[in-house]
Design a protein around this motif. Structure first.
Motif, PDB file in Angstrom:
ATOM      1  N   LYS A  68     107.964  54.946  80.852  1.00 52.21           N
ATOM      2  CA  LYS A  68     108.695  55.095  82.291  1.00 52.21           C
ATOM      3  C   LYS A  68     107.684  55.089  83.392  1.00 52.21           C
ATOM      4  N   VAL A  69     106.335  55.414  82.880  1.00 52.34           N
ATOM      5  CA  VAL A  69     105.184  55.185  83.996  1.00 52.34           C
ATOM      6  C   VAL A  69     104.610  53.757  83.697  1.00 52.34           C
ATOM      7  N   SER A  70     104.604  53.385  82.476  1.00 50.97           N
ATOM      8  CA  SER A  70     103.608  51.917  82.491  1.00 50.97           C
ATOM      9  C   SER A  70     104.585  50.625  82.345  1.00 50.97           C
ATOM     10  N   HIS A  71     105.761  50.889  81.964  1.00 50.65           N
ATOM     11  CA  HIS A  71     106.614  49.889  81.433  1.00 50.65           C
ATOM     12  C   HIS A  71     105.908  48.716  80.595  1.00 50.65           C
ATOM     13  N   SER A  72     105.244  49.449  79.688  1.00 49.06           N
ATOM     14  CA  SER A  72     104.393  48.552  78.753  1.00 49.06           C
ATOM     15  C   SER A  72     104.666  48.753  77.428  1.00 49.06           C
ATOM     16  N   PHE A  73     105.130  47.852  76.360  1.00 52.05           N
ATOM     17  CA  PHE A  73     105.267  47.961  75.020  1.00 52.05           C
ATOM     18  C   PHE A  73     103.741  48.127  74.327  1.00 52.05           C
ATOM     19  N   ALA A  74     103.077  47.247  74.926  1.00 55.38           N
ATOM     20  CA  ALA A  74     101.650  47.052  74.337  1.00 55.38           C
ATOM     21  C   ALA A  74     100.818  48.387  74.419  1.00 55.38           C
ATOM     22  N   LEU A  75     100.916  48.974  75.656  1.00 52.94           N
ATOM     23  CA  LEU A  75     100.275  50.577  75.774  1.00 52.94           C
ATOM     24  C   LEU A  75     100.804  51.486  74.624  1.00 52.94           C
ATOM     25  N   ILE A  76     101.974  51.449  74.693  1.00 52.12           N
ATOM     26  CA  ILE A  76     102.696  52.339  73.417  1.00 52.12           C
ATOM     27  C   ILE A  76     102.274  51.993  72.141  1.00 52.12           C
ATOM     28  N   GLY A  77     101.971  50.564  71.798  1.00 49.54           N
ATOM     29  CA  GLY A  77     101.380  50.141  70.699  1.00 49.54           C
ATOM     30  C   GLY A  77     100.064  50.635  70.339  1.00 49.54           C
ATOM     31  N   TRP A  78      99.358  50.631  71.594  1.00 46.79           N
ATOM     32  CA  TRP A  78      97.825  51.067  71.118  1.00 46.79           C
ATOM     33  C   TRP A  78      97.906  52.506  71.181  1.00 46.79           C
ATOM     34  N   PHE A  79      98.681  53.211  71.803  1.00 46.05           N
ATOM     35  CA  PHE A  79      98.894  55.047  71.705  1.00 46.05           C
ATOM     36  C   PHE A  79      99.065  55.014  70.223  1.00 46.05           C
ATOM     37  N   ASN A  80     100.123  54.329  69.708  1.00 47.47           N
ATOM     38  CA  ASN A  80     100.501  54.549  68.295  1.00 47.47           C
ATOM     39  C   ASN A  80      99.417  54.395  67.046  1.00 47.47           C
ATOM     40  N   LEU A  81      98.915  52.923  67.636  1.00 44.33           N
ATOM     41  CA  LEU A  81      97.785  52.391  66.690  1.00 44.33           C
ATOM     42  C   LEU A  81      96.547  53.496  66.403  1.00 44.33           C
ATOM     43  N   SER A  82      96.146  54.034  67.744  1.00 48.09           N
ATOM     44  CA  SER A  82      95.101  54.957  67.730  1.00 48.09           C
ATOM     45  C   SER A  82      95.300  56.217  67.141  1.00 48.09           C
ATOM     46  N   GLN A  83      96.820  56.692  67.218  1.00 46.00           N
ATOM     47  CA  GLN A  83      96.930  57.750  66.403  1.00 46.00           C
ATOM     48  C   GLN A  83      96.860  57.742  64.830  1.00 46.00           C
ATOM     49  N   TYR A  84      97.624  56.535  64.416  1.00 46.85           N
ATOM     50  CA  TYR A  84      97.424  56.357  62.920  1.00 46.85           C
ATOM     51  C   TYR A  84      95.973  56.087  62.508  1.00 46.85           C
ATOM     52  N   ALA A  85      95.083  55.537  63.105  1.00 44.21           N
ATOM     53  CA  ALA A  85      93.904  55.228  62.713  1.00 44.21           C
ATOM     54  C   ALA A  85      93.140  56.360  62.496  1.00 44.21           C
ATOM     55  N   VAL A  86      93.034  57.296  63.788  1.00 41.13           N
ATOM     56  CA  VAL A  86      92.331  58.588  63.840  1.00 41.13           C
ATOM     57  C   VAL A  86      92.889  59.576  62.570  1.00 41.13           C
ATOM     58  N   SER A  87      94.275  59.460  62.378  1.00 43.89           N
ATOM     59  CA  SER A  87      94.803  60.676  61.262  1.00 43.89           C
ATOM     60  C   SER A  87      94.498  59.974  59.923  1.00 43.89           C
TER      61      SER A  87
END
Length: 438
Positions: A68-87
Motif C-alpha cells: 500500500k505504501v510502495s506498490h512494488s512487488f520487487a520490494l516485497i520480494g526483497w523483504f522476503n529474500l532477506s528474511q529467508y536468508a537471515v533465518s
C-alpha cells in the motif's frame, strides 16, 4: 512451520541409553507405540498456536502494508529474500548454542524478537516500506531462533508413534488461527480506516507474543550433550549412499514453493479485491477447510499410507494452480486456496514426519539432531531463495507478458512433485523396511 507421526521403533529407541535420555528429558518412561501426546508436547503446541495467532493477525497483512505504501512487488520480494536468508544463517550459527547450552532460551528469544519486529513496524508506520530489507532481516532472526529450538524440542518430546498426531494437531491449530485471526484483522483494518487499523492489529500481536514468551517458561529445560559440529551436515551430503543426499534436495524442493506462495497469494487476493476484509474472508474460508483436512489426515494417516498420501497431495496442490491462468479474481484465487487447503496435509504431514523419523533412525543420528535440524533448515532456505530469486527475475517480464507470473507459479508450485520423487524411497524404507514397527 513447516511435521509428522506413526513411525518405526528403531534400534535407537530400543537402546538403554536412549531410554535413559527419554526418561531424563521427559521426566519418565513412555510407551514408544503410544500415539497420545504428553503435557510438554501439548504446551509446545500451545506456544506454537499463540505464535500462529499473532502471525496470522499481522503477518498476513505485512506484505499488504508494504504494498500500500510502495506498490512494488520487487520490494516485497526483497523483504522476503532477506528474511529467508537471515533465518537460514541464524539456524546455522545458533545451532551451537542450542546443542551445547540452553535451547529454551533460543525459543524464547525467537518469540521476543517476533514481538520486537511488529513493535518496530508499529513505530515506523508508513516509513516501514523504506526499511523493508532490515525489517526482513529482523524477522528472519526471530524465525530462526524460534524454529531451530522448536524443531529440536519437537523431536525430543515426540515419538514415531505420535509424531503424525502431533503434526496433525499443529496443522489443526495453525488452521484455526488462520480462520479467526486474519478475518478479525481485516475487519479491524476496514473499520478503523488507514493507519489506525494496522496499529491495532500490530499492537495485539505484540501482546500475544509476550503471552507466548511467558508460557514458554513452563517448558522444561532440555538436557544438552555433545559438541556442535559446524560441517556435519555438509559431510552427510558428500557421503556416497547417505540418504541425506536425496532428502536434502527434496526439502529444498519443498522450500522453492514456500518461498513464493507464502507471501504472494495473500497479496494477490488484496490486489484483486482492494479490500483487507476480503483477504480476511479468504483466509477464514481456506483455513476452515485446512483445519478439517489436517484433523482428519492427522488421525487417519499411517506409515503405510505415507507414500501414497504424499504423491496425491503433491499432484493435487500442483493441479490447483491451473485456475490462476484465468483472469485473477477473488473466485479463481479462492478455488486455488480451497484446493491447497484440502490437499496440503496429504503432502506436508508425511514429508515432515519422514524427515524427522530419519533423524531418529538410530542412536548416532539422534545424537546429532541439532545438526540435522540445521541441515533441514539450510535445505529449506536454499529452496526458498531459489523460489524468491526466480520471482524477482521473472517480475520485469510481468508488464509485457501477463502470463509470466502464473507460469512461474506453476513451475515453482510443481516442486512438491520433485520432492516426492526424491524422498519417496526413504519413506518406503521407513514404512516397510527392516526397522518396521511391530
Amino acid at each position: 512451520m513447516e511435521q509428522g507421526k506413526h513411525s518405526v521403533q528403531s534400534h535407537w529407541y530400543h537402546s538403554m541409553q536412549r531410554r535413559k535420555l527419554r526418561t531424563e528429558t521427559l521426566g519418565g518412561e513412555r510407551n514408544l507405540s503410544d500415539t497420545t501426546l504428553g503435557g510438554q508436547a501439548v504446551l509446545l503446541l500451545v506456544v506454537q498456536a499463540l505464535m500462529g495467532v499473532a502471525g496470522a493477525l499481522s503477518g498476513t497483512f505485512v506484505p499488504v502494508y508494504i504494498w500500500k505504501v510502495s506498490h512494488s512487488f520487487a520490494l516485497i520480494g526483497w523483504f522476503n529474500l532477506s528474511q529467508y536468508a537471515v533465518s537460514g544463517l541464524t539456524f546455522w550459527f545458533a545451532g551451537k548454542w542450542v546443542k551445547e547450552h540452553n535451547k529454551m532460551n533460543s525459543l524464547r528469544l525467537g518469540v521476543a524478537l517476533s514481538g520486537v519486529f511488529y513493535f518496530t513496524v508499529l513505530l515506523l508506520g508508513r516509513a516501514a516500506a523504506i526499511y523493508a530489507v532490515p525489517l526482513g532481516m529482523l524477522n528472519g532472526l526471530a524465525l530462526g531462533f524460534f524454529w531451530l529450538a522448536y524443531n529440536v524440542v519437537y523431536f525430543e518430546i515426540t515419538e514415531p508413534g505420535n509424531r503424525d498426531r502431533f503434526n496433525g494437531v499443529a496443522g489443526f491449530l495453525g488452521s484455526g488461527a488462520g480462520i479467526v485471526a486474519p478475518w478479525v484483522s481485516g475487519l479491524l483494518i476496514t473499520t478503523f480506516k488507514g493507519q489506525r487499523g494496522y496499529t491495532i492489529i500490530f499492537t495485539i500481536s505484540v501482546i500475544i507474543f509476550a503471552i507466548a514468551a511467558v508460557l514458554s517458561f513452563w517448558l522444561k529445560k532440555r538436557k544438552t550433550g555433545g559438541h556442535y559440529d559446524w560441517s556435519y551436515g555438509i559431510r552427510q551430503i558428500r557421503k556416497p549412499g547417505n540418504p541425506w543426499r536425496r532428502v536434502s534436495p527434496a526439502i529444498a524442493a519443498q522450500g522453492v514453493r514456500e518461498g513464493v506462495f507464502m507471501f504472494l497469494i495473500g497479496l494477490l487476493v488484496y490486489i484483486a479485491t482492494g479490500n483487507e476484509q476480503k483477504l480476511g474472508n479468504f483466509s477464514l474460508i481456506t483455513s476452515l477447510v485446512s483445519l478439517v483436512s489436517f484433523w482428519i489426515i492427522g488421525k487417519l494417516l499411517t506409515m503405510k499410507r505415507r507414500k501414497t498420501a504424499m504423491l496425491v497431495g503433491a499432484l493435487a496442490i500442483t493441479a490447483v494452480i491451473i485456475p490462476l491462468f484465468w483472469p485473477i479474481r477473488f473466485m479463481t484465487l479462492l478455488l486455488f486456496g480451497l484446493g491447497v487447503a484440502l490437499f496440503m496435509p496429504f503432502y506436508i504431514i508425511p514429508m515432515t514426519s519422514a524427515v524427522f523419523d530419519l533423524i531418529g533412525k538410530d542412536e548416532e543420528s539422534a545424537s546429532r539432531r541439532e545438526e540435522f535440524v540445521v541441515l533441514r533448515e539450510a535445505a529449506l532456505t536454499v529452496g526458498r531463495l531459489i523460489g524468491i530469486g526466480a520471482f524477482l527475475l521473472v517480475l520485469p517480464l510481468a508488464d509485457s507478458s501477463p502470463q509470466a507470473i502464473p507460469w512461474l507459479m506453476l513451475v515453482v508450485g510443481a516442486s512438491p512433485i520433485a520432492a516426492w520423487w526424491l524422498i519417496h524411497p526413504f519413506v518406503g524404507i521407513l514404512a516397510g523396511g527392516p526397522e518396521r514397527a511391530k
